[in-house]
Scaffold this motif. Sequence first.
Motif, PDB file in Angstrom:
ATOM      1  N   ASP A 246      -7.079  69.104  15.107  1.00 19.63           N
ATOM      2  CA  ASP A 246      -7.287  68.165  14.007  1.00 19.63           C
ATOM      3  C   ASP A 246      -7.908  68.847  12.791  1.00 19.63           C
ATOM      4  OD1 ASP A 246      -9.927  68.262  14.922  1.00 19.63           O
ATOM      5  OD2 ASP A 246     -10.225  66.092  14.892  1.00 19.63           O
ATOM      6  N   CYS A 247      -7.609  68.284  11.616  1.00 19.37           N
ATOM      7  CA  CYS A 247      -8.085  68.857  10.366  1.00 19.37           C
ATOM      8  C   CYS A 247      -9.360  68.121   9.940  1.00 19.37           C
ATOM      9  CB  CYS A 247      -7.013  68.728   9.292  1.00 19.37           C
ATOM     10  SG  CYS A 247      -6.698  67.010   8.829  1.00 19.37           S
ATOM     11  N   GLU A 248      -9.860  68.458   8.754  1.00 16.90           N
ATOM     12  CA  GLU A 248     -11.130  67.859   8.331  1.00 16.90           C
ATOM     13  C   GLU A 248     -11.056  66.343   8.128  1.00 16.90           C
ATOM     14  OE1 GLU A 248      -9.176  69.849   6.439  1.00 16.90           O
ATOM     15  OE2 GLU A 248      -9.524  69.576   4.290  1.00 16.90           O
ATOM     16  N   LEU A 253      -4.268  64.847  15.697  1.00 18.97           N
ATOM     17  CA  LEU A 253      -4.150  66.306  15.815  1.00 18.97           C
ATOM     18  C   LEU A 253      -2.778  66.775  15.324  1.00 18.97           C
ATOM     19  CD1 LEU A 253      -6.368  65.376  17.893  1.00 18.97           C
ATOM     20  CD2 LEU A 253      -5.869  67.481  19.119  1.00 18.97           C
ATOM     21  N   HIS A 254      -2.790  67.705  14.372  1.00 19.53           N
ATOM     22  CA  HIS A 254      -1.545  68.275  13.848  1.00 19.53           C
ATOM     23  C   HIS A 254      -0.888  69.130  14.923  1.00 19.53           C
ATOM     24  CE1 HIS A 254      -1.920  67.261   9.555  1.00 19.53           C
ATOM     25  NE2 HIS A 254      -3.232  67.377   9.719  1.00 19.53           N
ATOM     26  N   VAL A 255       0.363  68.798  15.244  1.00 24.62           N
ATOM     27  CA  VAL A 255       1.084  69.570  16.256  1.00 24.62           C
ATOM     28  C   VAL A 255       1.781  70.754  15.577  1.00 24.62           C
ATOM     29  CG1 VAL A 255       2.947  69.483  17.962  1.00 24.62           C
ATOM     30  CG2 VAL A 255       1.477  67.481  17.618  1.00 24.62           C
ATOM     31  N   THR A 308       2.644  62.247   5.956  1.00 27.29           N
ATOM     32  CA  THR A 308       1.908  63.391   5.442  1.00 27.29           C
ATOM     33  C   THR A 308       0.401  63.098   5.475  1.00 27.29           C
ATOM     34  OG1 THR A 308       3.750  63.917   3.995  1.00 27.29           O
ATOM     35  CG2 THR A 308       1.653  64.947   3.462  1.00 27.29           C
ATOM     36  N   CYS A 309      -0.348  64.089   5.911  1.00 22.20           N
ATOM     37  CA  CYS A 309      -1.798  63.929   6.030  1.00 22.20           C
ATOM     38  C   CYS A 309      -2.474  64.204   4.683  1.00 22.20           C
ATOM     39  CB  CYS A 309      -2.308  64.899   7.083  1.00 22.20           C
ATOM     40  SG  CYS A 309      -4.080  64.820   7.405  1.00 22.20           S
ATOM     41  N   GLU A 310      -3.665  63.662   4.541  1.00 20.78           N
ATOM     42  CA  GLU A 310      -4.431  63.900   3.306  1.00 20.78           C
ATOM     43  C   GLU A 310      -4.681  65.381   3.054  1.00 20.78           C
ATOM     44  OE1 GLU A 310      -7.977  61.310   2.448  1.00 20.78           O
ATOM     45  OE2 GLU A 310      -7.268  60.302   4.270  1.00 20.78           O
ATOM     46  N   CYS A 311      -4.669  66.170   4.111  1.00 16.07           N
ATOM     47  CA  CYS A 311      -4.928  67.603   3.965  1.00 16.07           C
ATOM     48  C   CYS A 311      -3.735  68.339   3.370  1.00 16.07           C
ATOM     49  CB  CYS A 311      -5.305  68.212   5.307  1.00 16.07           C
ATOM     50  SG  CYS A 311      -3.940  68.286   6.480  1.00 16.07           S
ATOM     51  N   GLY A 312      -2.598  67.647   3.279  1.00 13.48           N
ATOM     52  CA  GLY A 312      -1.414  68.269   2.701  1.00 13.48           C
ATOM     53  C   GLY A 312      -0.408  68.724   3.748  1.00 13.48           C
ATOM     54  N   ARG A 313      -0.838  68.761   4.997  1.00  7.58           N
ATOM     55  CA  ARG A 313       0.085  69.195   6.050  1.00  7.58           C
ATOM     56  C   ARG A 313       1.065  68.060   6.362  1.00  7.58           C
ATOM     57  NH1 ARG A 313      -4.860  71.235   7.360  1.00  7.58           N
ATOM     58  NH2 ARG A 313      -4.992  73.508   7.578  1.00  7.58           N
ATOM     59  N   THR A 314       2.295  68.445   6.627  1.00  8.93           N
ATOM     60  CA  THR A 314       3.326  67.448   6.928  1.00  8.93           C
ATOM     61  C   THR A 314       3.591  67.338   8.425  1.00  8.93           C
ATOM     62  OG1 THR A 314       4.961  69.185   6.662  1.00  8.93           O
ATOM     63  CG2 THR A 314       4.538  67.774   4.742  1.00  8.93           C
TER      64      THR A 314
END
Lengths: 432, 142
Positions: A246-248, A253-255, A308-314
Amino acid sequence: MIWNETKECMSRDQMTALQSARLVKLVDYVYHNVEFYRKKMQAIDLMPGDIKSIEDIVKLPFTTKDDLRDNYPFGLFAVPNSEIVRIHASSGTTGKATVVGYTRYDLDIWAECVARCMTMAGVGKDDIIQIAYGYGLFTGGLGAHGGAEKIGATVVPMSTGNSKKLTTMMVDFGATAIACTPSYLLHISEVLESEGLLDQIKLKSAICGAEPWTEKMHREIETKLNIKAFDIYGLSEIMGPGVACDCEFHRGLHVCEDHFYPEVLDTKTLTPLADGETGELAFTTLTKEGIPLIRYRTKDLTSIDHSTCECGRTSARISRFKGRVDDMLIIRGVNVFPSQVEAALVEVDMVTPHYMMIVDRVNNLDTLEVQVEMDPRYYTDEIRVIESLTKKIAHVIQQALGLSAKVKIVEPQTLVRSEGKAVHVIDKRKLY
Amino acid sequence: MFAKQLTVFIENRSGRLSEVLGVLKQNNVNILSLSLADTTEFGLLRLIVDNAALGKEKLTESGFSSLLSNVSIIQIPHKVGSLQELLKVIDDNGINIEYMYGLSIESEEAYVVLKASDIAKVDEILTDNGIKTISCDDLASL
Ligand SMILES: [Zn+2]
């Protein structure tokens, strides 16, 4: 910071295209290199050419832990041993281990995935990280180690078991990150507190995994140590830690989707569910060479989110786990099945087959108590007979589980005998 | 002579001991002597009663695990040093004592309940040394 922006932030269309191309290649690869998959596909009249895109994945058969066990040790490997550079193993239901093998390329991908996770957790080359997972057959230690080296951090391979040394070095080295199980980290925080060292640490981030933990534990760790804690997920069958992290923003959790294709399946029909619906998580290893697995059922219950997550990761995110499909328990990072206890008790004459496992968390360490009833034919008027019986049971359980348990002999007929599926576990940890 | 001892396995939970005694009371089983050996997890309640078989039957019905075993009830003079003299006789014959507990009834005589590794041998030794053993019935009628 994002470790691999090209892969972690690619558009959904690009990701789907990449996954499709990799799946087509994978199916062809396993068909020609793993007899198990070739037979499974032939049985349902499926040829590699029938798989044209990632949507076709539903045509493919599932893989389960039993399949790995039935093909123990190397039956599912797609390459000869000359290509395998590392073996890991985890315990299974019958004491037979689940064995996985990695090629050099697999280890590179593993380090790449863990590197993404470490970066997600704010760890970089300026950090000093203590790896406090067990090193050995368990994937935790060496897996986290490889990723931490890849990002160029200063890696301290602590392994587990010596909290005093760990806290001393944490202070003396000025360690800024740690990777370990969440319960062990809570234990460490207590050791630091009792030694009055809490204000002397430089810790910023913790990457915790290998066992389920609650939101409450997450907050407790962050508050107590004044750090940011991140959840890392993995399982040895698929790779080890680093499958997801998981990101901040902690929105699931980003796979590492370009390597592990996630599906969430309806637990009854085993058909893929839409985003947000809870079901069993399955993974297909899109790039693995050593032991590629197709639609491997993890038994973990979760839901998936492709936005898309707030962190920018898709990359798709899986939610914090909501439970397990089967009765497997994870105690102190060790996979435990009630059937293992049952099998162990058969070796002891003086007890009935009735037993109850009570799992709890005391001072942030998992505890296991096994209650058994004495066979009436062996009642005794001597304390030492009961005490040596207790020791004997503790010994066979330790042998079977690789985990020490407190054994308690209870009065006859006190353990629950339910109709149908007996209840053998009371888990007081409330992890889900 | 051997006497039947009734042993009950009790988990260390509150009220369990009292429940055992309740079952015996309801069935008019009279307790002549007892010892409670306990660990942190469980206890063994060893009882000399006037009707051990009935006691066992009723306890089993009530869901307790109990056991009847042979012990020696030994009569010794009720005076300083007599217990040690008894133990010396047993020790001298290389017999291991598993456990022992006492009761005194009259001013002249005292009784100890004793379980040894080889109770037949103990009985023989006691007879040879002119030491008297009694039954539960004897004890009950005192
Ligand atoms: Zn994110």
